[in-house]
Motif scaffolding. Structure first.
Motif, mmCIF file in Angstrom:
data_model
loop_
_atom_site.group_PDB
_atom_site.id
_atom_site.type_symbol
_atom_site.label_atom_id
_atom_site.label_comp_id
_atom_site.label_asym_id
_atom_site.label_seq_id
_atom_site.Cartn_x
_atom_site.Cartn_y
_atom_site.Cartn_z
ATOM 1 N N LEU A 179 -2.193 9.275 8.939
ATOM 2 C CA LEU A 179 -1.170 8.325 8.502
ATOM 3 C C LEU A 179 -1.836 7.199 7.718
ATOM 4 O O LEU A 179 -2.692 6.487 8.258
ATOM 5 C CB LEU A 179 -0.426 7.729 9.703
ATOM 6 C CG LEU A 179 0.251 8.704 10.671
ATOM 7 C CD1 LEU A 179 0.657 7.986 11.938
ATOM 8 C CD2 LEU A 179 1.462 9.342 10.008
ATOM 9 N N GLU A 180 -1.436 7.030 6.468
ATOM 10 C CA GLU A 180 -2.004 5.960 5.645
ATOM 11 C C GLU A 180 -0.883 5.043 5.158
ATOM 12 O O GLU A 180 0.137 5.500 4.641
ATOM 13 C CB GLU A 180 -2.757 6.540 4.445
ATOM 14 C CG GLU A 180 -3.409 5.483 3.574
ATOM 15 C CD GLU A 180 -4.240 6.075 2.440
ATOM 16 O OE1 GLU A 180 -4.732 5.295 1.593
ATOM 17 O OE2 GLU A 180 -4.375 7.318 2.390
ATOM 18 N N SER A 231 -7.547 -0.126 9.895
ATOM 19 C CA SER A 231 -6.261 -0.132 10.600
ATOM 20 C C SER A 231 -5.104 0.337 9.732
ATOM 21 O O SER A 231 -4.000 0.558 10.228
ATOM 22 C CB SER A 231 -5.966 -1.547 11.126
ATOM 23 O OG SER A 231 -5.886 -2.476 10.063
ATOM 24 N N ASN A 232 -5.334 0.489 8.421
ATOM 25 C CA ASN A 232 -4.292 1.013 7.530
ATOM 26 C C ASN A 232 -4.312 2.532 7.434
ATOM 27 O O ASN A 232 -3.439 3.135 6.829
ATOM 28 C CB ASN A 232 -4.449 0.418 6.124
ATOM 29 C CG ASN A 232 -4.066 -1.050 6.091
ATOM 30 O OD1 ASN A 232 -3.024 -1.429 6.609
ATOM 31 N ND2 ASN A 232 -4.926 -1.871 5.499
ATOM 32 N N MET A 241 0.836 -1.201 0.000
ATOM 33 C CA MET A 241 0.000 0.000 0.000
ATOM 34 C C MET A 241 0.869 1.248 0.000
ATOM 35 O O MET A 241 1.863 1.322 0.710
ATOM 36 C CB MET A 241 -0.921 -0.006 1.231
ATOM 37 C CG MET A 241 -1.763 1.257 1.349
ATOM 38 S SD MET A 241 -2.804 1.290 2.831
ATOM 39 C CE MET A 241 -4.067 0.124 2.344
ATOM 40 N N GLU A 242 0.476 2.219 -0.816
ATOM 41 C CA GLU A 242 1.202 3.480 -0.877
ATOM 42 C C GLU A 242 1.027 4.251 0.426
ATOM 43 O O GLU A 242 -0.067 4.309 0.996
ATOM 44 C CB GLU A 242 0.686 4.322 -2.044
ATOM 45 C CG GLU A 242 1.454 5.617 -2.231
ATOM 46 C CD GLU A 242 0.938 6.424 -3.397
ATOM 47 O OE1 GLU A 242 1.358 7.597 -3.521
ATOM 48 O OE2 GLU A 242 0.120 5.890 -4.174
ATOM 49 N N ARG A 243 2.113 4.829 0.897
ATOM 50 C CA ARG A 243 2.065 5.570 2.150
ATOM 51 C C ARG A 243 1.728 7.030 1.900
ATOM 52 O O ARG A 243 2.206 7.648 0.961
ATOM 53 C CB ARG A 243 3.396 5.454 2.892
ATOM 54 C CG ARG A 243 3.640 4.053 3.428
ATOM 55 C CD ARG A 243 4.941 3.950 4.160
ATOM 56 N NE ARG A 243 5.101 2.635 4.761
ATOM 57 C CZ ARG A 243 6.187 2.221 5.393
ATOM 58 N NH1 ARG A 243 7.219 3.039 5.499
ATOM 59 N NH2 ARG A 243 6.248 1.012 5.917
ATOM 60 N N ASN A 244 0.898 7.564 2.789
ATOM 61 C CA ASN A 244 0.477 8.953 2.674
ATOM 62 C C ASN A 244 0.425 9.567 4.061
ATOM 63 O O ASN A 244 0.071 8.890 5.038
ATOM 64 C CB ASN A 244 -0.903 9.024 2.007
ATOM 65 C CG ASN A 244 -1.348 10.454 1.782
ATOM 66 O OD1 ASN A 244 -0.528 11.363 1.619
ATOM 67 N ND2 ASN A 244 -2.649 10.674 1.793
ATOM 68 N N ILE A 253 0.556 0.059 12.548
ATOM 69 C CA ILE A 253 0.049 0.596 13.814
ATOM 70 C C ILE A 253 1.191 0.794 14.802
ATOM 71 O O ILE A 253 1.200 1.756 15.572
ATOM 72 C CB ILE A 253 -1.017 -0.355 14.411
ATOM 73 C CG1 ILE A 253 -2.225 -0.430 13.477
ATOM 74 C CG2 ILE A 253 -1.453 0.113 15.791
ATOM 75 C CD1 ILE A 253 -3.266 -1.431 13.906
ATOM 76 N N SER A 254 2.177 -0.091 14.771
ATOM 77 C CA SER A 254 3.298 -0.001 15.707
ATOM 78 C C SER A 254 4.072 1.304 15.538
ATOM 79 O O SER A 254 4.582 1.861 16.509
ATOM 80 C CB SER A 254 4.243 -1.197 15.528
ATOM 81 O OG SER A 254 4.680 -1.283 14.176
#
Length: 283
Positions: free
Chosen positions: A19-20, A237-238, A1-4, A24-25
């Motif tokens: 935060l995408e 959760s993502n 998954m792309e982070r954003n 979670i950690s």
């Protein structure tokens, strides 16, 4: 998954970061470090020379320790505890002197409240975030004289050094709306959630994301009662929301920045240890 990553809200008191694609950690590490590992300035100990008030020395010292001190410049100017453990209060790179000397003549009709603004600091950049905080009541004929010392510390050492009053991590809430099945009872139930209510009134089928800190207990109640089969509440959760509220010692964005630096230092320290690790091979 792309982070954003995006800043949803930012003011002098609070910051909310979206935060995408981050685990979670990672978000939880920032949340915990904002509370426990970001340094601020606080009074550490106090010497009393005179105290005729009705409040014990220990209680006054405790109140002074809990005063929120502006620390935006202090975190770059003063050394941390690990660098000052062998230093005494005369070391100006580690400690800031705090003094209070006040006396009220006995012929005064009434007493006065001593506030945080009455304290004198050896560094003019260190001052109470809330100057009107009352410390003690000085009655006619009473005197108080004390000298204290403030230093940098972290929340994991004592809560008085924690810069955040709130630090929470939440999932983004998504509400799936089946508007074709809407009814008046369901619309009334979710009336506190305008976007959902408007979609139901328009008979729309859509998904609504809440990238804000909302209380979803009302939605979940409606989901199981008046809106059964009409709305569905999901938590992704993502996609996370990190919210930090400052107690006034640091700007909220500074808290996030310092927490990020702390996490980066810890990761670097672990990598260095792993690189030096010699693993024994067994035949």
């Amino acid at each position: 998954m792309e982070r954003n990553l995006d800043i949803i809200e930012a003011n002098s008191n609070r910051i909310t970061i979206y935060l995408e694609g981050f685990p979670i950690s990672f978000g939880n590490a920032l949340r915990r470090l904002a509370l426990s590992d970001v340094p601020t300035m606080a009074v550490d100990y106090v010497y009393f020379y005179d105290n005729d008030t009705s409040i014990y020395d220990e209680i006054i010292a405790h109140r002074l320790g809990l005063l929120v001190l502006k620390s935006d410049e202090a975190i770059h100017k003063y050394k941390l505890l690990e660098e000052c453990k062998d230093k005494n209060e005369t070391d100006v790179s580690c400690y800031v002197q705090v003094s209070l000397e006040k006396e009220l003549e006995g012929d005064n009709v009434s007493g006065i409240y001593i506030k945080a603004s009455d304290l004198k600091f050896s560094d003019e950049n260190i001052k109470p975030a809330y100057p009107d905080t009352p410390i003690i009541y000085l009655a006619p004929g009473q005197r108080i004289h004390l000298v204290g010392f403030a230093r940098l510390g972290r929340g994991k050492e004592h809560g008085k050094w924690s810069p955040a009053s709130v630090s929470i991590l939440q999932y983004v809430t998504t509400v799936d709306v089946n508007g074709s099945m809407s009814n008046d009872e369901c619309i009334e139930c979710v009336s506190a959630y305008k976007e959902v209510a408007d979609a139901l009134k328009a008979k729309e089928n859509k998904s609504i994301d809440y990238k804000t800190n909302i209380n979803t207990s009302g939605l979940r109640y409606c989901e199981d009662s008046a809106c059964k089969g009409i709305i569905k509440v999901r938590y992704d959760s993502n996609r996370l929301l990190l919210t930090v509220e400052s107690n006034g010692s640091l700007e909220p964005q500074q808290i996030i920045l310092e927490a990020s630096k702390s996490l980066d230092r810890r990761a670097d320290a672990l990598l260095q240890k792993l690189e030096k690790l010699e693993v024994k091979k067994y035949e």
